[in-house]
Design a protein around this motif. Structure first.
Motif, PDB file in Angstrom:
ATOM      1  N   LEU A 119       0.970  -1.427  -0.144  1.00 38.58           N
ATOM      2  CA  LEU A 119       0.195  -0.143  -0.153  1.00 38.58           C
ATOM      3  C   LEU A 119       0.850   1.328   0.080  1.00 38.58           C
ATOM      4  CD1 LEU A 119      -2.781  -1.220   2.424  1.00 38.58           C
ATOM      5  CD2 LEU A 119      -2.903  -0.939  -0.078  1.00 38.58           C
ATOM      6  N   LEU A 120       1.624   1.291   0.884  1.00 40.54           N
ATOM      7  CA  LEU A 120       2.206   2.509   1.330  1.00 40.54           C
ATOM      8  C   LEU A 120       3.467   3.082  -0.002  1.00 40.54           C
ATOM      9  CD1 LEU A 120       2.770   2.857   5.112  1.00 40.54           C
ATOM     10  CD2 LEU A 120       0.897   3.587   3.530  1.00 40.54           C
ATOM     11  N   ASP A 121       4.307   1.778  -0.253  1.00 40.56           N
ATOM     12  CA  ASP A 121       5.316   1.724  -1.083  1.00 40.56           C
ATOM     13  C   ASP A 121       4.789   1.913  -2.809  1.00 40.56           C
ATOM     14  OD1 ASP A 121       7.435   2.349   0.437  1.00 40.56           O
ATOM     15  OD2 ASP A 121       7.787   0.136   0.550  1.00 40.56           O
ATOM     16  N   LYS A 122       4.168   0.831  -3.048  1.00 38.75           N
ATOM     17  CA  LYS A 122       3.498   0.558  -4.280  1.00 38.75           C
ATOM     18  C   LYS A 122       2.642   1.550  -4.808  1.00 38.75           C
ATOM     19  CE  LYS A 122       5.278  -4.061  -4.619  1.00 38.75           C
ATOM     20  NZ  LYS A 122       5.029  -5.592  -4.408  1.00 38.75           N
ATOM     21  N   ARG A 123       1.594   1.816  -3.834  1.00 34.03           N
ATOM     22  CA  ARG A 123       0.592   2.710  -4.174  1.00 34.03           C
ATOM     23  C   ARG A 123       0.742   4.128  -3.543  1.00 34.03           C
ATOM     24  NH1 ARG A 123      -4.949  -1.173  -3.585  1.00 34.03           N
ATOM     25  NH2 ARG A 123      -3.622  -2.918  -4.437  1.00 34.03           N
ATOM     26  N   GLY A 124       2.094   4.446  -3.671  1.00 32.73           N
ATOM     27  CA  GLY A 124       2.495   5.722  -2.888  1.00 32.73           C
ATOM     28  C   GLY A 124       1.586   7.036  -3.353  1.00 32.73           C
ATOM     29  N   ALA A 125       1.268   6.869  -4.619  1.00 37.40           N
ATOM     30  CA  ALA A 125       0.655   8.131  -5.338  1.00 37.40           C
ATOM     31  C   ALA A 125      -0.744   8.376  -4.497  1.00 37.40           C
ATOM     32  CB  ALA A 125       0.340   7.782  -6.702  1.00 37.40           C
ATOM     33  N   VAL A 126      -1.194   7.255  -3.939  1.00 41.78           N
ATOM     34  CA  VAL A 126      -2.507   7.445  -3.134  1.00 41.78           C
ATOM     35  C   VAL A 126      -2.507   7.636  -1.673  1.00 41.78           C
ATOM     36  CG1 VAL A 126      -4.866   6.472  -2.946  1.00 41.78           C
ATOM     37  CG2 VAL A 126      -3.836   6.181  -5.064  1.00 41.78           C
ATOM     38  N   TYR A 127      -1.390   7.078  -1.222  1.00 42.15           N
ATOM     39  CA  TYR A 127      -1.199   6.833   0.357  1.00 42.15           C
ATOM     40  C   TYR A 127       0.010   7.873   0.983  1.00 42.15           C
ATOM     41  CZ  TYR A 127      -3.933   2.561   0.346  1.00 42.15           C
ATOM     42  OH  TYR A 127      -5.011   1.814   0.130  1.00 42.15           O
ATOM     43  N   ALA A 154      10.931   5.090  15.672  1.00 43.94           N
ATOM     44  CA  ALA A 154       9.567   5.547  15.250  1.00 43.94           C
ATOM     45  C   ALA A 154       8.625   4.171  15.109  1.00 43.94           C
ATOM     46  CB  ALA A 154       9.652   6.440  13.999  1.00 43.94           C
ATOM     47  N   PRO A 155       8.279   3.288  16.323  1.00 46.56           N
ATOM     48  CA  PRO A 155       7.632   2.177  16.134  1.00 46.56           C
ATOM     49  C   PRO A 155       6.307   2.163  15.248  1.00 46.56           C
ATOM     50  CG  PRO A 155       8.162   2.718  18.297  1.00 46.56           C
ATOM     51  CD  PRO A 155       8.549   3.857  17.757  1.00 46.56           C
ATOM     52  N   LEU A 156       5.516   3.215  15.252  1.00 47.67           N
ATOM     53  CA  LEU A 156       4.412   3.240  14.398  1.00 47.67           C
ATOM     54  C   LEU A 156       4.540   4.236  13.202  1.00 47.67           C
ATOM     55  CD1 LEU A 156       1.560   3.405  16.870  1.00 47.67           C
ATOM     56  CD2 LEU A 156       2.070   1.638  15.438  1.00 47.67           C
ATOM     57  N   GLY A 157       6.147   4.645  13.035  1.00 53.54           N
ATOM     58  CA  GLY A 157       6.105   5.574  11.797  1.00 53.54           C
ATOM     59  C   GLY A 157       5.636   6.756  12.093  1.00 53.54           C
ATOM     60  N   VAL A 158       5.114   7.309  10.804  1.00 48.88           N
ATOM     61  CA  VAL A 158       4.417   8.895  10.813  1.00 48.88           C
ATOM     62  C   VAL A 158       3.168   8.678  10.130  1.00 48.88           C
ATOM     63  CG1 VAL A 158       4.434  11.096  10.250  1.00 48.88           C
ATOM     64  CG2 VAL A 158       6.506  10.082  11.131  1.00 48.88           C
ATOM     65  N   PRO A 159       2.016   8.940  10.522  1.00 47.95           N
ATOM     66  CA  PRO A 159       0.828   8.450   9.857  1.00 47.95           C
ATOM     67  C   PRO A 159       0.654   8.936   8.408  1.00 47.95           C
ATOM     68  CG  PRO A 159      -0.069   9.760  11.568  1.00 47.95           C
ATOM     69  CD  PRO A 159       1.585   9.508  11.915  1.00 47.95           C
ATOM     70  N   HIS A 160       0.047   8.176   7.575  1.00 52.54           N
ATOM     71  CA  HIS A 160      -0.066   8.636   6.084  1.00 52.54           C
ATOM     72  C   HIS A 160      -1.695   8.979   6.017  1.00 52.54           C
ATOM     73  CE1 HIS A 160       3.555   7.099   4.130  1.00 52.54           C
ATOM     74  NE2 HIS A 160       3.947   7.072   5.344  1.00 52.54           N
ATOM     75  N   ARG A 161      -2.172   9.420   4.961  1.00 52.19           N
ATOM     76  CA  ARG A 161      -3.451   9.701   4.745  1.00 52.19           C
ATOM     77  C   ARG A 161      -3.699   9.265   3.298  1.00 52.19           C
ATOM     78  NH1 ARG A 161      -6.901  13.464   2.366  1.00 52.19           N
ATOM     79  NH2 ARG A 161      -5.011  14.842   1.796  1.00 52.19           N
ATOM     80  N   VAL A 162      -4.906   8.258   2.938  1.00 47.32           N
ATOM     81  CA  VAL A 162      -5.234   8.103   1.719  1.00 47.32           C
ATOM     82  C   VAL A 162      -6.129   9.137   0.973  1.00 47.32           C
ATOM     83  CG1 VAL A 162      -6.286   5.993   0.666  1.00 47.32           C
ATOM     84  CG2 VAL A 162      -5.533   5.729   2.754  1.00 47.32           C
ATOM     85  N   PHE A 163      -5.483   9.431  -0.314  1.00 44.01           N
ATOM     86  CA  PHE A 163      -6.423  10.728  -1.083  1.00 44.01           C
ATOM     87  C   PHE A 163      -7.699  10.228  -1.720  1.00 44.01           C
ATOM     88  CE2 PHE A 163      -1.743  11.775  -2.127  1.00 44.01           C
ATOM     89  CZ  PHE A 163      -1.893  12.992  -1.003  1.00 44.01           C
ATOM     90  N   LYS A 164      -7.680   8.769  -1.908  1.00 45.16           N
ATOM     91  CA  LYS A 164      -9.017   8.716  -2.563  1.00 45.16           C
ATOM     92  C   LYS A 164      -9.472   7.184  -2.249  1.00 45.16           C
ATOM     93  CE  LYS A 164      -7.230   7.144  -7.063  1.00 45.16           C
ATOM     94  NZ  LYS A 164      -7.172   6.863  -8.189  1.00 45.16           N
ATOM     95  N   ASP A 165     -10.803   6.741  -2.307  1.00 46.33           N
ATOM     96  CA  ASP A 165     -11.016   5.505  -1.995  1.00 46.33           C
ATOM     97  C   ASP A 165     -10.389   4.237  -2.547  1.00 46.33           C
ATOM     98  OD1 ASP A 165     -13.254   6.337  -0.710  1.00 46.33           O
ATOM     99  OD2 ASP A 165     -14.879   5.535  -1.911  1.00 46.33           O
ATOM    100  N   ASP A 166      -9.921   3.265  -2.019  1.00 43.53           N
ATOM    101  CA  ASP A 166      -8.949   2.056  -2.663  1.00 43.53           C
ATOM    102  C   ASP A 166      -9.592   0.915  -2.426  1.00 43.53           C
ATOM    103  OD1 ASP A 166      -6.731   1.530  -4.257  1.00 43.53           O
ATOM    104  OD2 ASP A 166      -5.391   1.324  -2.619  1.00 43.53           O
ATOM    105  N   THR A 167      -8.944  -0.218  -3.152  1.00 41.15           N
ATOM    106  CA  THR A 167      -9.380  -1.526  -2.739  1.00 41.15           C
ATOM    107  C   THR A 167      -8.372  -2.164  -2.573  1.00 41.15           C
ATOM    108  OG1 THR A 167     -11.008  -1.337  -4.484  1.00 41.15           O
ATOM    109  CG2 THR A 167     -11.516  -3.227  -3.364  1.00 41.15           C
ATOM    110  N   TYR A 168      -8.197  -3.267  -1.752  1.00 38.75           N
ATOM    111  CA  TYR A 168      -7.168  -4.143  -1.335  1.00 38.75           C
ATOM    112  C   TYR A 168      -7.569  -5.299  -0.815  1.00 38.75           C
ATOM    113  CZ  TYR A 168      -2.179  -5.800   0.497  1.00 38.75           C
ATOM    114  OH  TYR A 168      -1.433  -6.506   0.829  1.00 38.75           O
TER     115      TYR A 168
END
Ligand code: HEM
Length: 512
Positions: free
Chosen positions: A92-100, A371-385
């Motif tokens: 999610l965060l790496d491969k779909r970085g544009a959305v996450y 940083a055990p929980l990293g820094v939170p990311h936000r999703v730009f649009k609905d996604d399915t996984y």
């Protein structure tokens, strides 16, 4: 007894039907989302979301209970998704970085205190985000770190060794002094004064405020309307807004003062060459329409807060791990002596010949990720996984700690075993923790190559010159504690730095 009228019965019927329909819709919605714990009416999973102490451990436990590596929390209508495996974070965060790659809305920090200039907290939908990332990626790319920053790291590390020799009991403070001096030298060409340093003071004040804001006032992020309460209102409204007003002036000082000082030094001809002077001189700097000076000010002032504690805490973890594992120290020192002959201090050119030192660095980063929980990311649009819906604006946490303690990936994860990173005939090396500890995708830590270079030289130099021993009072036996914020640090602990030899100390003194 009076019998209910027909209209009362009808009303009750409509109410029951509405509740049934509402529950049904909620259940359907919930079924579309990633696995979650049972939810309470209105509150959802508010009470279940671990947010204090070792929350990363609790998150991992919830994931295990649900037999799922990802867990969704409904926080009164806001979704928070916790990814507990590297596979899910990578997908999610790496491969779909544009959305996450967004950041969640931070009402207190960004809107009230005015930290929105700080890249770490900036949403990626902000128009100039890409320019900020571009500037920092260029300044910290591996070739720039090697050419421009290696020569600055070494003197700082040597001074740290000399200071540890003189004041071993202050080793933690001295490690932090090294990382803060280094960042201020790299970014502003500023040499820190040994007494109270103005740059350090304003940066630390700003950092302290950001911790108070996230620990004490994060409820404002859930109830953004609170930000509109007037300051004269008795109670929380007053305290929170007063704090925000004062913190705003501290944050402005941290952003502007060092910048203005460097400009004054440029006029006076006393400025040292540094990241800021390089950026000011760079006519090809792409500003994408943003004011050039604002861009330079913002990019540079984000670095102290992001880089000083992370690196120094990781180095303190290394010291703790050495203290607890004397046999690891001995093996590392044998490797170092075989390369330097014990007649000189290690240097970057030795790095390819010191695989065990490399593994100690990786294992320290894995054993207690800062940083055990990293820094939170936000999703730009609905996604399915995995056939589940991740709705727009979901806040996504990567449980880096859970990834580092996954027994499927790291054998006996609680043990400090650098050799896990060295392939041998029987089995391949375990994955490099750096793929996760520096974060993910378009938000991955831009300072990671600098952190890596600083830590590597510090690890090699400390082991070449000192034996790290347990104190006689046995305080090392205390269990590891962590801070209650989003960062983890080893507890206060004592240790003894015993010089390995007079010859080693002579080498240190010669370089200072
Ligand atoms: C051991 C040391 C360090 C560790 C473990 C570390 C880790 C991290 C992590 C986990 C993130 C969040 C990534 C994400 O959102 O997925 C981050 C962001 C960041 N780090 Fe580091 N970091 C370290 C040192 C540094 C240094 C030395 C600098 C610069 C001098 C730095 C600058 C930054 C900046 C500016 C961001 C924000 C990037 C963004 O939001 O786009 N870090 N770091």
């Amino acid at each position: 007894m009076e019998t209910p009228s027909q209209s009362t019965l009808a009303l009750l019927g409509v109410a029951a039907l509405s509740i049934a329909l509402y529950s049904n819709t909620q259940r359907k919605k919930r079924d579309q989302l990633p696995p979650s714990l049972p939810q309470q009416f209105f509150l959802g999973n508010m009470k279940d979301f671990p947010s204090k102490g070792e929350m990363w451990v609790e998150h991992r436990d919830i994931a295990q209970k649900l037999d799922s590596d990802w867990v969704n929390f409904n926080m009164m209508g806001n979704n928070m998704l916790v990814l507990n495996s590297y596979q899910a974070a990578n997908e999610l965060l790496d491969k779909r970085g544009a959305v996450y790659s967004g950041r969640p809305r931070l009402v207190m920090l960004n809107e009230l205190i005015g930290w929105d200039w700080n890249l770490s907290l900036m949403d990626a939908e902000k128009p100039h985000f890409v320019s900020y990332r571009r500037v920092l990626s260029q300044q910290f790319q591996p070739s720039a770190v090697a050419e421009s920053y290696h020569p600055l790291i070494r003197p700082e590390v040597v001074v740290m060794l000399k200071n540890i020799l003189d004041r071993p009991e202050d080793f933690r403070q001295l490690i932090k002094h090294m990382t803060s001096s280094l960042i201020l030298m790299i970014v502003y060409g500023h040499r820190t004064s040994p007494n109270e340093d103005r740059f350090v003071k304003i940066m630390e004040d700003a950092r302290d405020d950001s911790i108070v804001a996230s620990e004490k006032y994060s409820f404002v992020d859930f109830f953004p309307f609170l930000k509109h309460l007037p300051e004269w209102l008795p109670g929380a409204g007053f305290k929170k807004l007063k704090f925000a007003r004062e913190a705003r002036s501290v944050s402005t000082a941290a952003r502007r003062e060092p910048y203005l000082t460097v400009k004054e030094r440029l006029v006076a001809g006393t400025a040292k060459s540094c990241m800021m002077t390089t950026l000011l001189d760079d006519d090809s700097l792409k500003t994408s329409g943003l004011d050039r000076e604002e861009l330079i000010m913002d990019c540079t002032s984000a670095l102290y807060g992001a880089g000083v504690d992370t690196t120094s805490v990781s180095l303190s973890t290394f010291v703790l791990c050495m203290l607890k594992n004397p046999e690891v120290q001995r093996r590392a020192q044998k490797e170092l002596d075989s390369v330097t002959g014990g007649t000189r201090l290690p240097e970057y050119a030795d790095r390819p010949n010191l695989p065990y030192i490399e593994s100690i660095l990786k294992e320290s980063l894995r054993w207690l990720p800062v940083a055990p929980l990293g820094v939170p990311h936000r999703v730009f649009k609905d996604d399915t996984y995995r056939d589940k819906l991740i709705p727009k604006n979901t806040t996504v946490f990567a449980n880096i700690w859970a990834m580092m303690y996954d027994p499927e990936v790291y054998a006996s994860p609680k043990l400090f075993m650098p050799e896990r990173f060295i392939a041998n005939a029987g089995k391949g090396a375990e994955p490099d923790p750096k793929r996760a500890v520096f974060g993910f995708g378009r938000r991955v830590c831009p300072g990671m190559h600098l952190a890596d270079a600083t830590m590597w030289l510090s690890v090699a130099m400390v082991l070449a010159t000192f034996d790290i021993l347990a104190p006689t009072d046995g305080s090392v036996e205390r269990p590891v504690e962590v801070t209650s914020t989003f960062t983890a640090a080893p507890p206060e602990f004592k240790c003894v730095f015993k010089p390995r030899s007079e010859a080693a100390m002579k080498l240190v003194r010669m370089e200072v």
